[in-house]
Design a protein around this motif. Sequence first.
Motif, short mmCIF file in Angstrom:
data_model
loop_
_atom_site.label_atom_id
_atom_site.label_comp_id
_atom_site.label_asym_id
_atom_site.label_seq_id
_atom_site.Cartn_x
_atom_site.Cartn_y
_atom_site.Cartn_z
N ASP A 1 40.72 72.19 10.27
CA ASP A 1 41.62 72.10 9.12
C ASP A 1 41.67 73.39 8.31
OD1 ASP A 1 42.07 69.50 9.88
OD2 ASP A 1 40.87 68.59 8.27
N ASN A 2 40.58 74.16 8.34
CA ASN A 2 40.53 75.42 7.59
C ASN A 2 40.86 76.63 8.44
OD1 ASN A 2 39.58 74.81 4.71
ND2 ASN A 2 38.15 73.62 5.95
N THR B 1 36.71 69.77 9.78
CA THR B 1 36.72 70.73 8.67
C THR B 1 37.01 72.14 9.19
OG1 THR B 1 35.22 69.44 7.29
CG2 THR B 1 35.29 71.81 6.87
N SER C 1 33.93 70.08 3.24
CA SER C 1 35.37 70.16 3.47
C SER C 1 35.95 71.56 3.40
CB SER C 1 36.10 69.28 2.45
OG SER C 1 35.88 69.77 1.14
N CYS C 2 35.19 72.55 2.88
CA CYS C 2 35.81 73.85 2.62
C CYS C 2 35.64 74.88 3.73
CB CYS C 2 35.28 74.42 1.30
SG CYS C 2 33.55 74.93 1.36
N GLY C 3 34.56 74.82 4.46
CA GLY C 3 34.31 75.79 5.53
C GLY C 3 33.70 77.09 5.06
N THR C 4 33.40 77.22 3.78
CA THR C 4 32.80 78.44 3.25
C THR C 4 31.47 78.76 3.92
OG1 THR C 4 33.83 78.03 1.12
CG2 THR C 4 32.00 79.58 1.12
#
Length: 128
Positions: free
Chosen positions: A100-101, A97, A72-75
């Motif tokens: 959204d990021n 994801t 979910s974070c895209g890191t």
Amino acid sequence: MATPFGIRRRLKRLFGIPLDGAGAAAAEAPKVSLTVVSPKGEQATESVPESTLLAISGRMKHPISSGCSDSSCGTCRVEVLEGAENLTAQDARERGTLKDNGFPTTLRLACRAELVGGAAKVKAFEVV
Ligand code: FES
């Protein structure tokens, strides 16, 4: 030789010892080759059985960064430089994801994309 209740097999699993025949099969399993280019331009390559880009890079000195356990974070986003055809297809979760990021959906999430054959080269935006 079989043992009662499969004790030998259970102990081998417990201690990570290859099961009879499994070690040979693993050694013969097709390997994939991933090259990661760090933000500083350093390159590292690992050849291992197929897995996610994130898992493969975990064997490198500077693995791709990750920040969540649910994609979910895209890191872990990466730009695929070569071998896109060797990766699993991007699914709706991965596209969502990235979107959204605020990242381009042309990027891939290393925790979602699996290298399933051949080789690939990716540029990481964050490494450990
Ligand atoms: S580690 Fe968070 S999206 Fe991949």
